[in-house]
Design a protein around this motif. Structure first.
Motif, PDB file in Angstrom:
ATOM      1  N   GLU A  99       9.827  36.842 -35.158  1.00 13.15           N
ATOM      2  CA  GLU A  99      10.775  36.335 -36.140  1.00 13.15           C
ATOM      3  C   GLU A  99      12.213  36.418 -35.631  1.00 13.15           C
ATOM      4  O   GLU A  99      13.049  35.561 -35.950  1.00 13.15           O
ATOM      5  CB  GLU A  99      10.651  37.123 -37.455  1.00 13.15           C
ATOM      6  CG  GLU A  99       9.336  36.942 -38.180  1.00 13.15           C
ATOM      7  CD  GLU A  99       8.242  37.871 -37.679  1.00 13.15           C
ATOM      8  OE1 GLU A  99       7.144  37.858 -38.259  1.00 13.15           O
ATOM      9  OE2 GLU A  99       8.485  38.614 -36.706  1.00 13.15           O
ATOM     10  N   GLN A 248      11.842  39.361 -46.412  1.00 15.18           N
ATOM     11  CA  GLN A 248      11.359  38.140 -47.056  1.00 15.18           C
ATOM     12  C   GLN A 248      11.237  38.282 -48.566  1.00 15.18           C
ATOM     13  O   GLN A 248      11.263  37.287 -49.298  1.00 15.18           O
ATOM     14  CB  GLN A 248      10.002  37.749 -46.472  1.00 15.18           C
ATOM     15  CG  GLN A 248       8.872  38.731 -46.785  1.00 15.18           C
ATOM     16  CD  GLN A 248       7.597  38.374 -46.061  1.00 15.18           C
ATOM     17  OE1 GLN A 248       7.572  38.275 -44.845  1.00 15.18           O
ATOM     18  NE2 GLN A 248       6.526  38.171 -46.799  1.00 15.18           N
ATOM     19  N   GLU A 249      11.100  39.520 -49.049  1.00 20.24           N
ATOM     20  CA  GLU A 249      10.958  39.748 -50.484  1.00 20.24           C
ATOM     21  C   GLU A 249      12.308  39.788 -51.200  1.00 20.24           C
ATOM     22  O   GLU A 249      12.354  39.813 -52.439  1.00 20.24           O
ATOM     23  CB  GLU A 249      10.212  41.068 -50.732  1.00 20.24           C
ATOM     24  CG  GLU A 249       8.847  41.163 -50.078  1.00 20.24           C
ATOM     25  CD  GLU A 249       7.867  40.108 -50.564  1.00 20.24           C
ATOM     26  OE1 GLU A 249       8.036  39.633 -51.708  1.00 20.24           O
ATOM     27  OE2 GLU A 249       6.945  39.757 -49.805  1.00 20.24           O
ATOM     28  N   GLY A 251      15.085  37.656 -50.424  1.00 23.07           N
ATOM     29  CA  GLY A 251      15.888  36.532 -49.978  1.00 23.07           C
ATOM     30  C   GLY A 251      16.992  36.161 -50.951  1.00 23.07           C
ATOM     31  O   GLY A 251      18.161  36.057 -50.575  1.00 23.07           O
ATOM     32  N   LYS A 269      13.741  29.661 -43.587  1.00 24.27           N
ATOM     33  CA  LYS A 269      12.392  30.224 -43.548  1.00 24.27           C
ATOM     34  C   LYS A 269      11.913  30.340 -42.096  1.00 24.27           C
ATOM     35  O   LYS A 269      12.338  29.583 -41.229  1.00 24.27           O
ATOM     36  CB  LYS A 269      11.422  29.355 -44.344  1.00 24.27           C
ATOM     37  CG  LYS A 269      11.712  29.329 -45.843  1.00 24.27           C
ATOM     38  CD  LYS A 269      10.665  28.534 -46.593  1.00 24.27           C
ATOM     39  CE  LYS A 269      10.972  28.476 -48.086  1.00 24.27           C
ATOM     40  NZ  LYS A 269      10.896  29.808 -48.730  1.00 24.27           N
ATOM     41  N   ASP A 270      11.009  31.290 -41.869  1.00 23.95           N
ATOM     42  CA  ASP A 270      10.428  31.430 -40.536  1.00 23.95           C
ATOM     43  C   ASP A 270       9.221  30.517 -40.406  1.00 23.95           C
ATOM     44  O   ASP A 270       8.901  29.735 -41.318  1.00 23.95           O
ATOM     45  CB  ASP A 270      10.083  32.892 -40.238  1.00 23.95           C
ATOM     46  CG  ASP A 270       9.035  33.468 -41.207  1.00 23.95           C
ATOM     47  OD1 ASP A 270       8.285  32.678 -41.843  1.00 23.95           O
ATOM     48  OD2 ASP A 270       8.957  34.699 -41.338  1.00 23.95           O
ATOM     49  N   ASN A 274       8.247  32.112 -44.730  1.00 24.53           N
ATOM     50  CA  ASN A 274       8.839  33.218 -45.479  1.00 24.53           C
ATOM     51  C   ASN A 274      10.356  33.168 -45.338  1.00 24.53           C
ATOM     52  O   ASN A 274      10.874  32.814 -44.277  1.00 24.53           O
ATOM     53  CB  ASN A 274       8.342  34.566 -44.938  1.00 24.53           C
ATOM     54  CG  ASN A 274       6.859  34.751 -45.126  1.00 24.53           C
ATOM     55  OD1 ASN A 274       6.310  34.511 -46.199  1.00 24.53           O
ATOM     56  ND2 ASN A 274       6.170  35.175 -44.077  1.00 24.53           N
ATOM     57  N   ASP A 275      11.082  33.536 -46.408  1.00 21.42           N
ATOM     58  CA  ASP A 275      12.534  33.670 -46.298  1.00 21.42           C
ATOM     59  C   ASP A 275      12.827  34.742 -45.251  1.00 21.42           C
ATOM     60  O   ASP A 275      12.476  35.906 -45.431  1.00 21.42           O
ATOM     61  CB  ASP A 275      13.138  34.089 -47.641  1.00 21.42           C
ATOM     62  CG  ASP A 275      13.094  32.984 -48.679  1.00 21.42           C
ATOM     63  OD1 ASP A 275      12.914  31.814 -48.295  1.00 21.42           O
ATOM     64  OD2 ASP A 275      13.252  33.289 -49.878  1.00 21.42           O
ATOM     65  N   ARG A 276      13.477  34.362 -44.144  1.00 20.46           N
ATOM     66  CA  ARG A 276      13.571  35.307 -43.030  1.00 20.46           C
ATOM     67  C   ARG A 276      14.976  35.459 -42.457  1.00 20.46           C
ATOM     68  O   ARG A 276      15.307  36.497 -41.888  1.00 20.46           O
ATOM     69  CB  ARG A 276      12.621  34.878 -41.906  1.00 20.46           C
ATOM     70  CG  ARG A 276      12.598  35.801 -40.702  1.00 20.46           C
ATOM     71  CD  ARG A 276      12.128  37.185 -41.090  1.00 20.46           C
ATOM     72  NE  ARG A 276      10.760  37.135 -41.586  1.00 20.46           N
ATOM     73  CZ  ARG A 276      10.177  38.122 -42.263  1.00 20.46           C
ATOM     74  NH1 ARG A 276      10.844  39.228 -42.537  1.00 20.46           N
ATOM     75  NH2 ARG A 276       8.934  38.013 -42.673  1.00 20.46           N
TER      76      ARG A 276
END
Length: 284
Positions: A99, A248-249, A251, A269-270, A274-276
């Motif tokens: 990531e 990611q939780e 974001g 997102k990755d 996922n929000d990364r």
């Protein structure tokens, strides 16, 4: 002794920890290092009697014992790959993740010819600043970490890649911002995993990787992002930008925090959707 016999032993001893495919990958990565032989040659000679295998069997047995004790293969070998480059690692630094390669890629896509000043906050192995320096050779790059042991490893990696990085032994949460210059770009993969999340994490991570590089207090999981945003008020140039990896939780929460300091805040997102990552620009 045949190399296939050792592979069978690894498959049997590690089957409760890894898939068969993962064990194959680990075994040949390890065998390449121990026997100093390319993987394709090892596979060609897999079923042949080979004196070199007998000579180094104890080395394989010792490494197998470490793997059975959940020690990550990167620490067992002492190195890993990041963005196509080799980096030396040990338990004092976090093992670089794919990531973070995506974070690097985002920066390079936005700034293919960057020549300004860059700061990496919480550098660990040095994978972020060193990779950036290999691509952005005209940039002036600084990196900080509170761990002197981590900085030693980062300096080894910088020397290996012949990159000029200015390292600073700084506790980012407790220092005077005016001790550093202004920057055009700030990047960070800071600790962002809340303590309560430990219960769902892999044992190899919990037992061997540095907790200080991973975890933050449950009551303030955005502590590093807040400090980065505050630091930017005095140490980021007018047209500067921030790029950070995020939980990611969290974001939307992380975006909201940065939005109180910046006009433009973008979540990316990755590859797993996922929000990364977050990019910030235009200081308020």
């Amino acid at each position: 002794m045949k190399l296939s016999d050792l592979l069978d032993s690894f498959q049997d001893e590690l089957k409760s920890l890894y898939t068969s495919e993962e064990i194959d990958y680990i075994f040949f990565w390890l065998a390449e290092k121990i026997l100093d032989t390319p993987e394709y040659k090892l596979k060609l000679a897999l079923y042949e009697d080979w004196g070199k295998v007998d000579e180094y069997k104890l080395d394989f047995d010792l490494k197998l014992g470490e793997l059975k004790a959940h020690r990550p293969i990167q620490y067992v070998i002492g190195e890993t790959e990041f963005y196509g480059l080799k980096f030396f690692v040990n338990e004092n630094v976090l093992i670089p993740r794919p990531e973070t390669e995506e974070l690097i890629e985002w920066i390079l896509q936005d700034h293919p010819n960057f020549e300004g000043k860059i700061l990496d906050v919480g550098t660990g192995s040095g994978c972020i600043p060193i990779t950036l320096k290999t691509k952005l050779t005209q940039a002036e790059i600084h990196a900080l970490d509170f761990s002197e042991d981590a900085l030693k490893m980062a300096e080894i990696n910088a020397g290996y890649h012949q990159t000029d990085i200015q390292f600073h032994p700084i506790d980012f949460l407790n220092f005077e911002a005016n001790s550093l210059p202004k920057f055009d770009l700030i990047v960070s993969n800071p600790p962002y995993i809340a303590d309560f999340e430990k219960n769902s994490m892999n044992e190899t991570v919990l037992e061997f990787e540095p907790h200080s590089a991973l975890f933050v207090p449950d009551h303030d999981p955005l502590i590093f992002y807040r400090k980065i945003a505050e630091f930017a008020q005095t140490n980021l140039n007018t047209n500067g930008e921030i790029y950070v990896e995020i939980n990611q939780e969290l974001g939307s929460e992380t975006k909201d925090l940065f939005s109180t300091y910046f006009q433009n805040v973008v979540i990316k997102k990755d590859i797993s959707q996922n929000d990364r990552m977050i990019k910030c620009s235009n200081l308020l």
